[in-house]
Design a protein around this motif. Sequence first.
Motif, PDB file in Angstrom:
ATOM      1  N   GLU A 175     -40.124 -22.558  12.697  1.00 16.37           N
ATOM      2  CA  GLU A 175     -40.703 -23.628  11.888  1.00 16.37           C
ATOM      3  C   GLU A 175     -39.763 -24.037  10.763  1.00 16.37           C
ATOM      4  O   GLU A 175     -39.570 -25.234  10.510  1.00 16.37           O
ATOM      5  N   ASN A 176     -39.150 -23.069  10.105  1.00 10.70           N
ATOM      6  CA  ASN A 176     -38.250 -23.379   9.003  1.00 10.70           C
ATOM      7  C   ASN A 176     -37.064 -24.220   9.480  1.00 10.70           C
ATOM      8  O   ASN A 176     -36.695 -25.206   8.859  1.00 10.70           O
ATOM      9  N   ARG A 177     -36.481 -23.817  10.601  1.00  7.85           N
ATOM     10  CA  ARG A 177     -35.330 -24.563  11.110  1.00  7.85           C
ATOM     11  C   ARG A 177     -35.746 -25.972  11.540  1.00  7.85           C
ATOM     12  O   ARG A 177     -35.041 -26.943  11.270  1.00  7.85           O
ATOM     13  N   ALA A 178     -36.872 -26.085  12.209  1.00 10.63           N
ATOM     14  CA  ALA A 178     -37.346 -27.387  12.662  1.00 10.63           C
ATOM     15  C   ALA A 178     -37.627 -28.301  11.471  1.00 10.63           C
ATOM     16  O   ALA A 178     -37.246 -29.479  11.472  1.00 10.63           O
ATOM     17  N   ARG A 179     -38.285 -27.776  10.455  1.00  9.07           N
ATOM     18  CA  ARG A 179     -38.570 -28.562   9.259  1.00  9.07           C
ATOM     19  C   ARG A 179     -37.281 -29.006   8.586  1.00  9.07           C
ATOM     20  O   ARG A 179     -37.142 -30.164   8.179  1.00  9.07           O
ATOM     21  N   HIS A 180     -36.348 -28.084   8.447  1.00  9.33           N
ATOM     22  CA  HIS A 180     -35.084 -28.394   7.781  1.00  9.33           C
ATOM     23  C   HIS A 180     -34.324 -29.503   8.510  1.00  9.33           C
ATOM     24  O   HIS A 180     -33.887 -30.482   7.899  1.00  9.33           O
ATOM     25  N   GLU A 181     -34.173 -29.358   9.812  1.00 10.70           N
ATOM     26  CA  GLU A 181     -33.425 -30.351  10.597  1.00 10.70           C
ATOM     27  C   GLU A 181     -34.099 -31.721  10.557  1.00 10.70           C
ATOM     28  O   GLU A 181     -33.453 -32.732  10.302  1.00 10.70           O
ATOM     29  N   ALA A 182     -35.381 -31.758  10.833  1.00  5.49           N
ATOM     30  CA  ALA A 182     -36.094 -33.038  10.899  1.00  5.49           C
ATOM     31  C   ALA A 182     -36.163 -33.708   9.528  1.00  5.49           C
ATOM     32  O   ALA A 182     -35.942 -34.920   9.413  1.00  5.49           O
ATOM     33  N   ILE A 223     -48.739 -43.701  10.701  1.00  2.00           N
ATOM     34  CA  ILE A 223     -48.730 -42.837  11.875  1.00  2.00           C
ATOM     35  C   ILE A 223     -47.856 -41.630  11.573  1.00  2.00           C
ATOM     36  O   ILE A 223     -46.965 -41.693  10.738  1.00  2.00           O
ATOM     37  N   MET A 224     -48.128 -40.536  12.235  1.00  2.78           N
ATOM     38  CA  MET A 224     -47.373 -39.321  11.995  1.00  2.78           C
ATOM     39  C   MET A 224     -46.713 -38.860  13.286  1.00  2.78           C
ATOM     40  O   MET A 224     -47.170 -39.193  14.374  1.00  2.78           O
ATOM     41  N   PRO A 225     -45.642 -38.080  13.166  1.00  6.83           N
ATOM     42  CA  PRO A 225     -44.985 -37.549  14.365  1.00  6.83           C
ATOM     43  C   PRO A 225     -45.933 -36.661  15.160  1.00  6.83           C
ATOM     44  O   PRO A 225     -46.904 -36.126  14.626  1.00  6.83           O
ATOM     45  N   HIS A 244     -42.658 -46.550  14.001  1.00  2.00           N
ATOM     46  CA  HIS A 244     -42.867 -45.965  15.327  1.00  2.00           C
ATOM     47  C   HIS A 244     -41.585 -45.327  15.853  1.00  2.00           C
ATOM     48  O   HIS A 244     -41.607 -44.231  16.421  1.00  2.00           O
ATOM     49  N   LYS A 245     -40.466 -45.990  15.655  1.00  3.63           N
ATOM     50  CA  LYS A 245     -39.185 -45.455  16.103  1.00  3.63           C
ATOM     51  C   LYS A 245     -38.802 -44.216  15.303  1.00  3.63           C
ATOM     52  O   LYS A 245     -38.360 -43.213  15.868  1.00  3.63           O
ATOM     53  N   VAL A 246     -38.972 -44.296  13.991  1.00  2.72           N
ATOM     54  CA  VAL A 246     -38.613 -43.177  13.119  1.00  2.72           C
ATOM     55  C   VAL A 246     -39.472 -41.960  13.436  1.00  2.72           C
ATOM     56  O   VAL A 246     -38.971 -40.829  13.507  1.00  2.72           O
ATOM     57  N   VAL A 247     -40.760 -42.169  13.661  1.00  3.74           N
ATOM     58  CA  VAL A 247     -41.681 -41.067  13.977  1.00  3.74           C
ATOM     59  C   VAL A 247     -41.288 -40.404  15.295  1.00  3.74           C
ATOM     60  O   VAL A 247     -41.280 -39.177  15.409  1.00  3.74           O
ATOM     61  N   ALA A 248     -40.936 -41.209  16.277  1.00  2.00           N
ATOM     62  CA  ALA A 248     -40.535 -40.647  17.576  1.00  2.00           C
ATOM     63  C   ALA A 248     -39.261 -39.824  17.437  1.00  2.00           C
ATOM     64  O   ALA A 248     -39.157 -38.721  18.002  1.00  2.00           O
ATOM     65  N   LEU A 249     -38.294 -40.325  16.681  1.00  7.09           N
ATOM     66  CA  LEU A 249     -37.050 -39.581  16.481  1.00  7.09           C
ATOM     67  C   LEU A 249     -37.285 -38.303  15.680  1.00  7.09           C
ATOM     68  O   LEU A 249     -36.683 -37.268  15.967  1.00  7.09           O
ATOM     69  N   TYR A 250     -38.145 -38.368  14.673  1.00  6.09           N
ATOM     70  CA  TYR A 250     -38.472 -37.183  13.875  1.00  6.09           C
ATOM     71  C   TYR A 250     -39.052 -36.097  14.778  1.00  6.09           C
ATOM     72  O   TYR A 250     -38.638 -34.935  14.717  1.00  6.09           O
ATOM     73  N   ALA A 251     -39.993 -36.470  15.624  1.00  8.30           N
ATOM     74  CA  ALA A 251     -40.627 -35.497  16.518  1.00  8.30           C
ATOM     75  C   ALA A 251     -39.611 -34.902  17.489  1.00  8.30           C
ATOM     76  O   ALA A 251     -39.645 -33.691  17.770  1.00  8.30           O
ATOM     77  N   ASP A 252     -38.690 -35.724  17.997  1.00  9.54           N
ATOM     78  CA  ASP A 252     -37.660 -35.226  18.913  1.00  9.54           C
ATOM     79  C   ASP A 252     -36.757 -34.206  18.228  1.00  9.54           C
ATOM     80  O   ASP A 252     -36.441 -33.155  18.794  1.00  9.54           O
ATOM     81  N   VAL A 253     -36.323 -34.515  17.017  1.00 14.22           N
ATOM     82  CA  VAL A 253     -35.446 -33.604  16.269  1.00 14.22           C
ATOM     83  C   VAL A 253     -36.191 -32.316  15.933  1.00 14.22           C
ATOM     84  O   VAL A 253     -35.642 -31.215  16.078  1.00 14.22           O
ATOM     85  N   ILE A 294     -43.539 -36.874   4.302  1.00 12.40           N
ATOM     86  CA  ILE A 294     -43.235 -37.724   5.457  1.00 12.40           C
ATOM     87  C   ILE A 294     -43.911 -39.081   5.285  1.00 12.40           C
ATOM     88  O   ILE A 294     -43.304 -40.127   5.533  1.00 12.40           O
ATOM     89  N   GLN A 295     -45.171 -39.069   4.850  1.00 13.64           N
ATOM     90  CA  GLN A 295     -45.897 -40.316   4.611  1.00 13.64           C
ATOM     91  C   GLN A 295     -45.160 -41.199   3.595  1.00 13.64           C
ATOM     92  O   GLN A 295     -45.010 -42.395   3.795  1.00 13.64           O
ATOM     93  N   GLU A 296     -44.702 -40.593   2.519  1.00 13.28           N
ATOM     94  CA  GLU A 296     -43.988 -41.347   1.488  1.00 13.28           C
ATOM     95  C   GLU A 296     -42.717 -41.976   2.042  1.00 13.28           C
ATOM     96  O   GLU A 296     -42.389 -43.122   1.719  1.00 13.28           O
ATOM     97  N   GLN A 297     -42.002 -41.230   2.875  1.00 12.53           N
ATOM     98  CA  GLN A 297     -40.761 -41.753   3.444  1.00 12.53           C
ATOM     99  C   GLN A 297     -41.037 -42.885   4.429  1.00 12.53           C
ATOM    100  O   GLN A 297     -40.336 -43.892   4.446  1.00 12.53           O
ATOM    101  N   LEU A 298     -42.064 -42.733   5.230  1.00 11.96           N
ATOM    102  CA  LEU A 298     -42.374 -43.739   6.242  1.00 11.96           C
ATOM    103  C   LEU A 298     -42.887 -45.037   5.630  1.00 11.96           C
ATOM    104  O   LEU A 298     -42.749 -46.103   6.238  1.00 11.96           O
ATOM    105  N   GLN A 299     -43.471 -44.967   4.447  1.00 12.32           N
ATOM    106  CA  GLN A 299     -43.975 -46.172   3.792  1.00 12.32           C
ATOM    107  C   GLN A 299     -42.856 -47.162   3.467  1.00 12.32           C
ATOM    108  O   GLN A 299     -43.102 -48.331   3.254  1.00 12.32           O
TER     109      GLN A 299
END
Length: 112
Positions: free
Chosen positions: A60-67, A10-12, A36-45, A23-28
């Motif tokens: 976009e750059n800042r959002a990508r960097h933070e998340a 699943i993706m954020p 599910h929890k990690v994806v929800a937190l990623y999307a929030d950040v 992201i897929q590699e990290q979630l695996q």
Amino acid sequence: MSQPDYLTTIMPKVYSPDDAKWIQEQLQRFTASARHKVVALYADVYQAAWDEEPVSFKQENRARHEANTRLRKFVTKHARSAAGLTEKPPLAKAQAQHGVADSSAVVQQDRQ
């Protein structure tokens, strides 16, 4: 016609398409329930960082960097424990043998 990729997780709700493979590699590394929890937190950040950046072309750059930074740190700290690769805590007797005093013994000595 290409075959669907059944191994994708699943993706954020919000993320940069450029980061999808990473992201897929990290979630695996996590169980399905943890993903599910990690994806929800990623999307929030991601969304919070996007909203905080006042300059539109930097959002976009800042959002990508933070998340991505938070995801990378989270994976580094928690992926091993989420997979059950943890060590048992040391026994109290083993600590006493190595010179770590029992707190109740210290309190009794102070009272005397």
